[in-house]
Design a protein around this motif. Sequence first.
Motif: not given
Length: 552
Positions: A125-132, A146-147
């Motif tokens: 899963m790929i997320y855009d992280i904008d905080n700590k 999913e695989l």
Amino acid sequence: VVSQLAVGRDSLGMAVVIRLQGLPIVAGTMDIRHFFSGLTIPDGGVHIMADCVSRVELTVSCTNLLDKDLGSKSDPLCVLMLSSGEDRWTEVGRTERVNNCSSPSFSERLQLDYHFETVQKVKLMIYDIDNKSVDLKDDDFLGGVELTLGQVTAEEVKDKRAVVLELEGKGLDKKDLFGKSDPFLEFFKQGAGGQWHLVYRTEVVKNSLDPSWKKFTVSLQTFCNGDLEAVKMADCVSRVELTVSCTNLLDKDLGSKSDPLCVLMLSSGEDRWTEVGRTERVNNCSSPSFSERLQLDYHFETVKLMIYDIDNKSVDLKDDDFLGGVELTLGQVNCSDSDSDGSHDLIGCFTTKVSELQKAAHGSPVEFECVHPEKQKKKKSYKNSGIVRVKTCQGIVESYRQALPQLRLSGPTNFSPIINHVASIASNATQTTNTTQYFVLLILTDGEITDLDQTKEAIVRASRLPLSIIIVGVGPADFKAMELLDGDDGQLRSPGGEAVARDIVQFVPYRQFTDSPKEALARSVLAEVPNQLVSYFKMRGLEPAKVAPPKA
């Protein structure tokens, strides 16, 4: 053919799992009796093994991720999820966050156990992280897959060794317009097809031409596939961004000046261009200075800066007036560092081997010239873009700590092969001009020796070489044969009657030191080495090197 047996006990008595060509079959006690009826069990009994489990690691990279941030690219991070059944998922690892990048290569490897006989469902899963925050609920989800783990090309973790590195830079190139550089290091290993794969990325050191990076540990398998002679490449890079301003632009609006915006295009070859960023729009201005910086990875690419007059809110530029543009190589652009973007300006690189890095383990730093390939081509007087110094390269003790819990000790206990092997190394060393080399072989054993005669023969032959042998007995076994090899109670002889040329063996039973300070064990282990070393050089007639008296 029975390949493995795993024995356990349940409420009905003994139960055994038999692996027939890799397939598990559960059988009761009576079944086992019938199965082995008429068979002869070899000495030592049946070999007991655990289930077929391997530790594997995944390397993740992405291309063309969604840009969720306003005015810049996303800051992606990858999370590995493992299915625990019925739509239940458990996080087992995550990579580092890569700032401002739509095609990241994550240096952090994702590890998990691979069970051969089990279908293991995983999600990346790929997320855009904008905080700590470690909570992903308030982060943008960019996508995933999913695989099953069997579908993934995973690398089995076989080598438990690790290397500990501490590096610093000296006199690196200045890349900032108003400051120094914000350097970091990236390490690459070469794959089977000749391609370079990212294996580790250090932290960024802000505003410094003489950075000291934090000490870090990385497994040797990840770092170089366990091959200490494998060639490695290290890039020293610095983060950059572009600042754009214009003068005397065309006025395309009726009764007012244009509303300019700048678009940065990156060449992808053969007249193909990709937009990598755009500035804000400046209203009614023919000489704008854009506050929005344009960011991209610096590898001497060809870029275009295109200026448009924006008269609507659409992101499509087809119906906007083109005011002009310029095509150039990034090397011609004034670049300054950014503290928050993911792009970087190459300072230089060098290639090396882990065996070269390990020279720093002896207390003397190892230095490498950080060379910029393009500058080297263009300037005959160019020397380097600074020095990268390896301050320390450790890993021996840490390697033991990681490896020992994975070991499964078993018989027979044969000493002669390892003694003969190390003796051959010591023998080769005596053929060189450097006659001051001396070797110490440390053997840890939990069992009684089974090749006593061959070991006596090997020790007698090795007693003429620059070699000492230290044997540490671990556990409650009977170590009488070890004490015989020590020779403290009499001269050791080979089965043919040949005596040792000198005493080279020291045996220490670990159980005598379990409640003692660690210094006591170290003293006992090393007690005889000084005299053994001196006895060898005396036997060879070699005098200590004469040291020149200090100058007055």
